[in-house]
Structures are given as structure tokens and as C-alpha cells.
Design an enzyme around this catalytic site. Structure first.
Site, PDB file in Angstrom:
ATOM      1  N   LYS A  22      -7.298   1.583  -2.418  1.00  0.00           N
ATOM      2  CA  LYS A  22      -8.015   2.475  -2.464  1.00  0.00           C
ATOM      3  C   LYS A  22      -7.881   2.901  -0.998  1.00  0.00           C
ATOM      4  CE  LYS A  22     -12.973   2.634  -3.395  1.00  0.00           C
ATOM      5  NZ  LYS A  22     -14.177   2.100  -3.605  1.00  0.00           N
TER       6      LYS A  22
ATOM      7  N   SER B   7     -18.231  -0.469  -7.869  1.00  0.00           N
ATOM      8  CA  SER B   7     -17.284   0.515  -7.739  1.00  0.00           C
ATOM      9  C   SER B   7     -15.820  -0.166  -8.258  1.00  0.00           C
ATOM     10  CB  SER B   7     -17.286   0.705  -6.410  1.00  0.00           C
ATOM     11  OG  SER B   7     -18.123   1.996  -6.206  1.00  0.00           O
TER      12      SER B   7
END
Lengths: 101, 479
Positions: free
Chosen positions: B80, B179
Site C-alpha cells: 500500500k 481497512s
């Protein structure tokens, strides 16, 4: 202590934005005022919880007294260069900032 | 025939060691897939073909020489874009860090490099990991590989979509309130959020430090165990990382699940806005698990999850508003020069941050401001203590808690973007575990209208091995 239902108007948003060092447009202020009021309304749920005498918890795994030796470690000239290269304003080895006083 | 990019970590490791294919070939297959689909799917912010191929060739040489290999040697992954990668652009999907080149490496990517892993690119996220759909990325929205008109979930939506679309073998994410688990659920892959403190946060761009948990997304539960083994453990650069001994996750995962006691909190099935079809799929997964454990699921009580959601949306912005104070346009990042220093701060931050980030900074500043601190922030921290106690009580009765990952399947792009509160509700089943710090695994458990549904398995603090075990057995039973 009771949770107060806050109605945030754009003037209060203006104050908070200043504290947080954010320039907001009038349109943004009005939009956030409405949206944050809805979020704060949701927080009223917490009123139903009895928290009298409870210690506020800021971390979950209860580590205590985590120490490390306070020693100065060298930073390689290459890393130093890379850190400085990220600075938007610099003079030689120094960061350049606007006058504060 | 299975293409190389479709392999799991386990399969890739076997193939590489048996010299059926090289790491360079495996990396090339992933790069090819990215080239084919990513113009539309938009999982990646940056792709590093040269960097990845060079790393792969090094591993190939080591294999040829018969050197000892790291456990993840030669297998490509994506991180990410909030993991700092030395000399490789790290943006947090924000204009304020659009051209940032970190001078150092995150502990996590460093540990993966030591294990021989090959970084192939950096994935999209909601700006500074604030959101539930990646629609808050300052650059673009990632689509759901199962339906391009829908969101991939968030904030690790790029990582979830990349793994689901076989652009990469596995990916790193961060999970602050869901998340990793929620996008894993929406995209039909496995997402593991370890216990807070099990993995190191050092070198990951901070959002809410008491909640941020370094997590990962994989194609199988067995792969999740392998990655956890490489990431977990005490790090001197993160004083909140725990020095408790690690388990052998892959070995522990294979042990029998007979007699395992799972609990079903009824409060997690009575939430407003819950899709009845999702509930049905979850309950049939619970039935399957009862067959595997040969033990009926125990009805348990947990605090209704909306309390946790209210608590979370106070604590998270409060911590984020403090963490994001560092973006001042002086040391790095976007810098807009105004009439004086104050004016420069206002301009840089006003224009550098996107709408959701500014909204949360304002909310967090409010919660911490004079006169409101006790009523809001302190009250939320006290509520957090209650939530943790509530989980401890539940875990005195059962070993694992089961719940849905999200109340719905992936929603349409744009459907919730004008209504922050309805978007926040997408996190309702994942934030309680984040506040309590317990480990949780998101495992695909079926489809509703052709879209994936995720089942959440929640374990005791530092007991990742038990949720991996149940997850693995459940996954095997669905084959």
C-alpha cells in the site's frame, strides 16, 4: 460528563480550521458544518454508556516502561543528502524557512 | 492452465524451488497482468518493473547457486502506498506527498526484503488511509475486479483489487478500523489484521497511532500465515511492538478444529442497513463451521457495535489531527509560500489535503479542543476501555467470535461519497476489534448477487494461530 450536542456553524469551523492551520473556502466551511453536525449527533450514543470512574484507555496492549539507550547514532552522508533533498527550501546544509518573529 | 500470476505464495515457493519457473518469469507474468488490466482497474499508484526484475534476477541467481533462500524468496508483492520505501515514491495517495521520496525503509518492507520478497509496486488507498472505498484517493478510484462499477472497499482497496485480479501474489495493507478486512471482504480475498503490537508500525505513514495495524491480503489463509511469520515480532523502532514469542503459524494452522468453541454475538446481526442476503450467507458459513468443529456455536453478547463506531470516529480523527500536524511544507512535501509563515501553513495544508482529510482534522481538532476534550475525547477513551473489557468477557466463554465483515456487499462508486456518516457505517463490524486491539481474519464465504461476502473470525489478543487455524479449515471445506 454529558455529551453536548454541538451545532457547528461555519464560524466555529473557521476557528477550528485556524487552530489546525487549514485554509478553507466558505463553501468548504458550510459543507463541513453540516456534515460534522450529523457526525456529532451520532456521538450522542455514547451518552448511554456508564463510564463513571473508568480510567480512559489510550493504548490496548498495556506495555509499560519501554526504554531504550539514549545514544547518538551516525547518519550516513547519503541519507543526510536525501533528507535535505526532500526539503522544499534550503540553503546548503540548512532548511530555509520564513521569518517567525 | 494456471498462469504464473495466479499462483499462491505456497505454490510459487514450490515452483521456484523446483525450478519449474524463475522469479523473473513470475514477476514478468504479474507485470503483464498489470499492463493488461490496470489502466481500468486502477489498483496501482506506482509500478517498479526495473526494480522488481533486478530483485527477481538476484533471487534466481541464488536459486541457481543453491544458496539458502528466505521463506518468501522470489515471490512478488505490492505494498500500500503508505509504507515508506527508500528512494521509491511514497504518496499516501495525497497531493501533499505527491513527489515524496522516503530516505528510509519501513520495518515491514525491510523484513519482507530479508525474506526474499520482491516489491513490484505501490497500491492505491484513500488519502492518508481515511475512507472506506478508495474514493478519497487524491489520484483516482480503484475499481472492484468483480464489477467495475463498484468500489473495491478501503482504505487498502488497491491492495485488495490487485490480489483479487491476480496482478500480484499478495499485498501489504494497513488496518486502522477495517481497512484491510473490509476491502478483502468486498474483493473476495483473505485479509488478516494481527493483534495491535504484533507487527511494527515503523516507517508507515501514521494515521491513528493507537489503532494503525500493519496487515496483509493474500489469496489463501495458508499464505496469510506465511506472511505473518515474516512480519511479526518486536521492533526497536516501534515501542508499541510486543516482544511476546511468535507461534509457528503454518504448523499451528493445520491442527484439528474439533471442539473449538466459537461465539456468535447477536448484536452483530441486528444492525440497521444489514443486507438480509449477506446475513444469510454468513449464517450458512457458521453452520459449516459448526460441522467442522463438531460443536454448536454459542450465542454470546457483545456491546452493540454502534457504540464502538461512535467511539472510533472520535478517537481516530483526534489522533489523526495530531499526526497530520507534521505536514507543514517545510521539511518535505508540497510547499506553497504565502505572505508569512502562518499564511504558508494555511495554504499548503488547505490545498495539499483533500476533503475527507480536512474534515477529519477539523473533527479531531474539535474533539481535542479546550472545553470539549472531556465530553468527547475522554468519554471516547473511557468507552474504549469498556469495549476492551467486553471482548475479554466474551473470550472467557469462547475461543473465536464470528461476525460479518461488512453489512453489505461492495457498493456502487459514488453511492456514498456525499454522505460521510453512511460511509462510516461500512466499518461498523470492524472498528470494535480495532479499538480492542484483537486479531481478526476476513475470509471469503460466498456470493450475494455475484459479489463476494467476507466472514470475520476474531481471536484473543496475540492468538492469531487459532483464527488462522479455523480460517484454513473453513477455506479447505469450501473447495
Amino acid at each position: 460528563m454529558e455529551i453536548l450536542l454541538m451545532f457547528l456553524d461555519s464560524k466555529q469551523i473557521d476557528h477550528l480550521a485556524k487552530l489546525a492551520r487549514l485554509a478553507l473556502s466558505q463553501k468548504e466551511k458550510e459543507l463541513y458544518a453540516g456534515q460534522l453536525a450529523a457526525v456529532l449527533e451520532y456521538f450522542k450514543k455514547l451518552q448511554a454508556l456508564d463510564t463513571v470512574g473508568l480510567e480512559p484507555m489510550s493504548q490496548v496492549i498495556e506495555l509499560k516502561n519501554i526504554f531504550r539507550v539514549d545514544e547518538i547514532k551516525d547518519c550516513s552522508p547519503d541519507t543526510q543528502k536525501k533528507i535535505l533533498e526532500n526539503a522544499p527550501g534550503r540553503t546548503g546544509q540548512h532548511l530555509k524557512v520564513q521569518k517567525i518573529l | 492452465m494456471t498462469e504464473l500470476n495466479q499462483l499462491t505464495i505456497e505454490q510459487a515457493c514450490v515452483g521456484l524451488r523446483q525450478k519449474e519457473f524463475s522469479s523473473a518469469e513470475l514477476v514478468s507474468a504479474c507485470l503483464k497482468k498489470i499492463k493488461q488490466v490496470d489502466d481500468e482497474l486502477k489498483s496501482f499508484i506506482s509500478v517498479f518493473p526495473e526494480h522488481a526484475l533486478a530483485a527477481a534476477k538476484k533471487i534466481d541467481q541464488a536459486i541457481a547457486k543453491g544458496d539458502e533462500l528466505g521463506p518468501l524468496a522470489g515471490v512478488p508483492y505490492a505494498a500500500k502506498d503508505n509504507f515508506c520505501t527508500k528512494g521509491l515514491k511514497t504518496t499516501a495517495a495525497s497531493k501533499i506527498l505527491e513527489n515524496y521520496l522516503p530516505p528510509y525503509e519501513s520495518t515491514t518492507t525491510e523484513r519482507l526484503a530479508k525474506a526474499g520478497a520482491v516489491l513490484i509496486g505501490k497500491t492505491n488507498l484513500d488519502e492518508f488511509a481515511m475512507g472506506s472505498s478508495t474514493e478519497n484517493s487524491a489520484f483516482f478510484t480503484t475499481k472492484n475486479p468483480h464489477d467495475y462499477s463498484r468500489v473495491a472497499g478501503g482504505t487498502s482497496g488497491g491492495s485488495a483489487a490487485a490480489v483479487a485480479a491476480d496482478e500480484v501474489v499478495y499485498a501489504l495493507g494497513t488496518d486502522t478500523g477495517g481497512s484491510v478486512r473490509q476491502p478483502a471482504g468486498f474483493c473476495g480475498v483473505v485479509g488478516l489484521k494481527p493483534t495491535y503490537g504484533r507487527t511494527s508500525r515503523a516507517g508507515v505513514i501514521a494515521m491513528a497511532s493507537s489503532l494503525d495495524t500493519i496487515s496483509h491480503l493474500t489469496k489463501t489463509v495458508a499464505d496469510a500465515a506465511l506472511v505473518l511469520q515474516a512480519l511479526a515480532g518486536r521492533d526497536d523502532h516501534d515501542s508499541t511492538s510486543s516482544n511476546l514469542a511468535l507461534d509457528d503459524y503454518s504448523a499451528a494452522m493445520k491442527k484439528s478444529v474439533k471442539g473449538l468453541k466459537v461465539g456468535l454475538p447477536k448484536e452483530y446481526f441486528e444492525v440497521e442497513g444489514m443486507d438480509p442476503e449477506v446475513k444469510k450467507v454468513i449464517l450458512s458459513a457458521v453452520k459449516k463451521i459448526e460441522e467442522l468443529t463438531e460443536t454448536p456455536a454459542v450465542p454470546i453478547n457483545l456491546m452493540a457495535p454502534d457504540y464502538a463506531l461512535a467511539c472510533y470516529y472520535l478517537i481516530m480523527p483526534a489522533e489523526a489531527s495530531a499526526n497530520l500536524a507534521r505536514y507543514d511544507g517545510i521539511k518535505y512535501g508540497l510547499s506553497l509560500v504565502g505572505n508569512d509563515l502562518l499564511d504558508s501553513y494555511l495554504k499548503t495544508r488547505g490545498q495539499g489535503f483533500g476533503p475527507e482529510v480536512k474534515r477529519r482534522i477539523v473533527l479531531g481538532t474539535f474533539a481535542l479542543s479546550h472545553g470539549y476534550y472531556d465530553a468527547y475525547y475522554k468519554k471516547a477513551c473511557q468507552a474504549r476501555a469498556l469495549i476492551k473489557k467486553d471482548f475479554a468477557k466474551a473470550f472467557s466463554e469462547v475461543e473465536i467470535i464470528l461476525s460479518p465483515v461488512a453489512p453489505t456487499v461492495a457498493f456502487k462508486i459514488g453511492e456514498k461519497s456525499q454522505d460521510p456518516l453512511s460511509l462510516y457505517l461500512a466499518d461498523i463490524f470492524t472498528v470494535p476489534m480495532s479499538l480492542a486491539g484483537v486479531p481478526s481474519l476476513s475470509v471469503p464465504c460466498g456470493l450475494v448477487r455475484d459479489l463476494p461476502v467476507g466472514l470475520q473470525m476474531v481471536g484473543k489478543w496475540f492468538d492469531e494461530k487459532t483464527i488462522l487455524r479455523l480460517g484454513h479449515h473453513y477455506e479447505q471445506s469450501r473447495k
